[in-house]
Design a protein around this motif. Structure first.
Motif, PDB file in Angstrom:
ATOM      1  N   ASP A  61       0.511  -3.436   3.073  1.00  0.00           N
ATOM      2  CA  ASP A  61       1.705  -3.033   3.823  1.00  0.00           C
ATOM      3  C   ASP A  61       1.542  -3.333   5.304  1.00  0.00           C
ATOM      4  O   ASP A  61       2.389  -3.984   5.911  1.00  0.00           O
ATOM      5  CB  ASP A  61       1.979  -1.537   3.627  1.00  0.00           C
ATOM      6  N   THR A  62       0.444  -2.869   5.884  1.00  0.00           N
ATOM      7  CA  THR A  62       0.192  -3.056   7.319  1.00  0.00           C
ATOM      8  C   THR A  62      -1.299  -3.206   7.545  1.00  0.00           C
ATOM      9  O   THR A  62      -2.128  -2.778   6.729  1.00  0.00           O
ATOM     10  CB  THR A  62       0.699  -1.867   8.158  1.00  0.00           C
TER      11      THR A  62
ATOM     12  N   SER B 181       5.351  -7.227   4.708  1.00  0.00           N
ATOM     13  CA  SER B 181       3.941  -6.962   4.443  1.00  0.00           C
ATOM     14  C   SER B 181       3.047  -8.039   5.048  1.00  0.00           C
ATOM     15  O   SER B 181       3.509  -9.034   5.599  1.00  0.00           O
ATOM     16  CB  SER B 181       3.710  -6.855   2.925  1.00  0.00           C
TER      17      SER B 181
ATOM     18  N   GLN C 284      -2.209  -8.712  -0.720  1.00  0.00           N
ATOM     19  CA  GLN C 284      -1.036  -8.162  -0.040  1.00  0.00           C
ATOM     20  C   GLN C 284      -1.265  -6.704   0.359  1.00  0.00           C
ATOM     21  O   GLN C 284      -1.675  -5.878  -0.461  1.00  0.00           O
ATOM     22  CB  GLN C 284       0.198  -8.250  -0.939  1.00  0.00           C
TER      23      GLN C 284
ATOM     24  N   ARG D 181       8.362  -6.672   0.514  1.00  0.00           N
ATOM     25  CA  ARG D 181       7.319  -7.691   0.656  1.00  0.00           C
ATOM     26  C   ARG D 181       7.459  -8.469   1.947  1.00  0.00           C
ATOM     27  O   ARG D 181       6.466  -8.896   2.533  1.00  0.00           O
ATOM     28  CB  ARG D 181       7.374  -8.646  -0.539  1.00  0.00           C
TER      29      ARG D 181
ATOM     30  N   TYR E 120       3.633 -12.167   5.569  1.00  0.00           N
ATOM     31  CA  TYR E 120       4.046 -12.590   4.230  1.00  0.00           C
ATOM     32  C   TYR E 120       4.863 -13.863   4.380  1.00  0.00           C
ATOM     33  O   TYR E 120       5.819 -13.924   5.141  1.00  0.00           O
ATOM     34  CB  TYR E 120       4.884 -11.511   3.543  1.00  0.00           C
TER      35      TYR E 120
ATOM     36  N   THR F 146       7.468  -0.721  -0.909  1.00  0.00           N
ATOM     37  CA  THR F 146       7.651  -1.390   0.380  1.00  0.00           C
ATOM     38  C   THR F 146       8.232  -2.773   0.168  1.00  0.00           C
ATOM     39  O   THR F 146       8.076  -3.370  -0.898  1.00  0.00           O
ATOM     40  CB  THR F 146       6.310  -1.508   1.130  1.00  0.00           C
TER      41      THR F 146
END
Length: 497
Positions: A101-102, A84, A99, A81, A39, A79
């Motif tokens: 998370d993982t 991310s 976008q 940002r 990110y 979560t």
């Protein structure tokens, strides 16, 4: 809406990249994935954008819009940002960042383990299928890149066409004034700005509405004032809103004058004057037909958040602003015409005012741009004491001059809040370090007063050579007008002495 599920019977193997959004595991065809990045630290908010458009970031010279998949898929936001990942999805000549998370893994999936969903109305669903792995114990939902990029409010950036278009543009240099509005970094072309003023005591307007917050009399012209953050759909956070009273001196009114439309835009802070060439202007992604015309493009900002350049023509012809401006012009037509006839015959010039111990002004035509003080200035051995060093600015080297040191003034304790005026003289480029940039004002030629020769001779260290005129600004005191060509000439002479 009915959805039919069918299983493929082919023995072909397909590659997928897996990603996580909370407890949900998703997959994208590797053919649609360009790359995955962290990110970004600098994300530019986009005015009037839908809530799922988090902003834009600059990826090696291309603007990438970031889409929040959680909102599109109606998943809870739980979560941070900053931790991310952004999956850059490319389909044809359209590119967007999604976008997650993982990231997960690259999967080789036989066709027998893939189920395809088809809608009865034949429109491509965002979830176009599922992968059944580990004997059906692990289910991944397949995202359709075509469906995601085809949604009405998902921004689309046709980067290849834009790149070709930029290559054929002439490298004409232009100037803009950049400013902050509720966290967004915006800019307007210098030519469209009549002046920039501190926020005065405004008069209540009989035509006030949700965006028009008052009006002011600018030398006989009635100018409606627009709350630009509200007009652009930008929400100020609690800290910004509560800090307005304490930091009200940072707010400015940017007065636009286009096609005899006068309107004042209330902004939180004027940042700088930014110069650019046409081929440096990046194309904005289109996310709404209603708003795309307001944006002329985007400028990279040396690793910080990018600057969104607004179109003054589109602003002044926007139905909401045009109606406010026309209403005030009709209501106060007689007063405006009388003042205009009184002023007829006098010429006006635009000046940038700045502080260097005193309030000074310079003709805007003598400035290329204004930038923040940089810690990337490289000291040059053997240079005069007033030369701080050289600075690399967009493929050009310029000499940075400490004007305080040059004129024997007290030095800066901390120059990080200073500004650098970029000027060009006899083919050489200079950066003049000053305390702060104040405003942009227009001055009638008849209001300039010659500075008595006796006073200029009393001004020590050569100040008087470049200051031969002054003007009284109501409520601000005396503005000394300085000729930067004289200052640069002194730099050139003393540098070789």
């Amino acid at each position: 809406m009915d959805i039919n599920a069918t299983s493929a019977s082919s023995s072909a193997v397909e590659l997928f990249g897996s990603f996580h959004l909370g407890e949900t595991e998703l997959a994208l065809p590797v053919a649609a994935l360009q790359e995955v990045v962290n990110y970004p630290s600098a994300v530019t908010p986009v005015p009037l954008a839908p809530t799922h458009l988090l902003g834009l970031f600059n990826l090696r010279g291309t603007l990438i819009p970031i889409v929040d998949l959680r909102q599109l898929l109606h998943l809870p936001d739980d979560t941070a940002r900053a931790a991310s990942k952004i999956a850059i999805v490319e389909l044809g000549d359209v590119r967007v960042g999604l976008q997650f998370d993982t990231t997960g893994e690259i999967l080789r999936v036989p066709a027998a383990q893939k189920t395809t969903f088809e809608r009865t109305d034949h429109a491509p669903p965002i979830i176009c299928g599922a992968l059944k792995l580990d004997g059906g114990e692990r289910i991944l939902q397949i995202l359709s890149a075509a469906a995601l990029l085809g949604l009405p409010d998902v921004p689309q950036l046709h980067h290849r066409a834009a790149a070709t278009e930029r290559r054929v543009q002439q490298a004409q240099r232009r100037q803009t004034v950049s400013f902050r509005v509720a966290g967004a970094h915006l800019a307007l072309p210098m030519a469209a700005i009549q002046e920039i003023i501190r926020v005065p005591a405004m008069h209540p307007s009989p035509l006030a509405d949700e965006v028009c917050i008052g009006m002011l009399n600018l030398r006989g012209t009635t100018v409606p004032v627009i709350d630009f953050a509200r007009f652009m759909g930008l929400a100020r956070d609690d800290a910004t809103a509560s800090g307005h009273a304490a930091a009200s001196d940072e707010r400015r009114i940017v007065v636009l004058n286009q096609y005899d439309v006068h309107v004042g835009l209330m902004v939180d802070e004027v940042r700088s004057i930014v110069g650019y060439r046409d081929d440096e202007l990046m194309v904005m992604p289109a996310y709404s037909r209603r708003h795309v015309a307001l944006f002329a493009g985007c400028l990279g900002n040396e690793g910080r958040d990018s600057i969104i350049l607004l179109s003054p023509d589109a602003l002044c012809t926007h139905p909401q602003i045009a109606a406010v401006a026309q209403g005030h012009r009709d209501l106060y037509r007689d007063r405006t015409q009388t003042e205009a006839s009184n002023r007829r015959g006098g010429t006006r010039e635009t000046y940038v005012t700045f502080r260097l111990g005193h309030l000074l002004g310079v003709r805007i035509g003598q400035l290329r741009e204004v930038i923040d003080y940089s810690d990337e200035i490289v000291a040059t051995p053997g240079a005069p004491a007033f030369v701080r060093g050289v600075l690399h600015l967009r493929r050009e080297l310029l000499t940075v001059i400490d004007v305080r040191a040059m004129y024997g003034m007290p030095p800066y304790e901390d120059p990080t809040h200073a500004k650098i005026l970029i000027v060009e003289h006899r083919g050489e480029k200079y950066g003049l370090v000053v305390d702060a940039v104040d405003n942009i004002v227009t001055i009638e030629s008849g209001s300039r007063i010659p500075v008595p020769a006796m006073l200029t001779r009393q001004l020590g260290n050569g100040w008087g050579n470049g200051m031969t005129e002054a003007v009284e600004l109501p409520g601000r005191g005396t503005l000394m007008l300085i000729d930067l060509a004289t200052l640069c000439e002194r730099v050139a002479v003393e540098s070789v002495a």
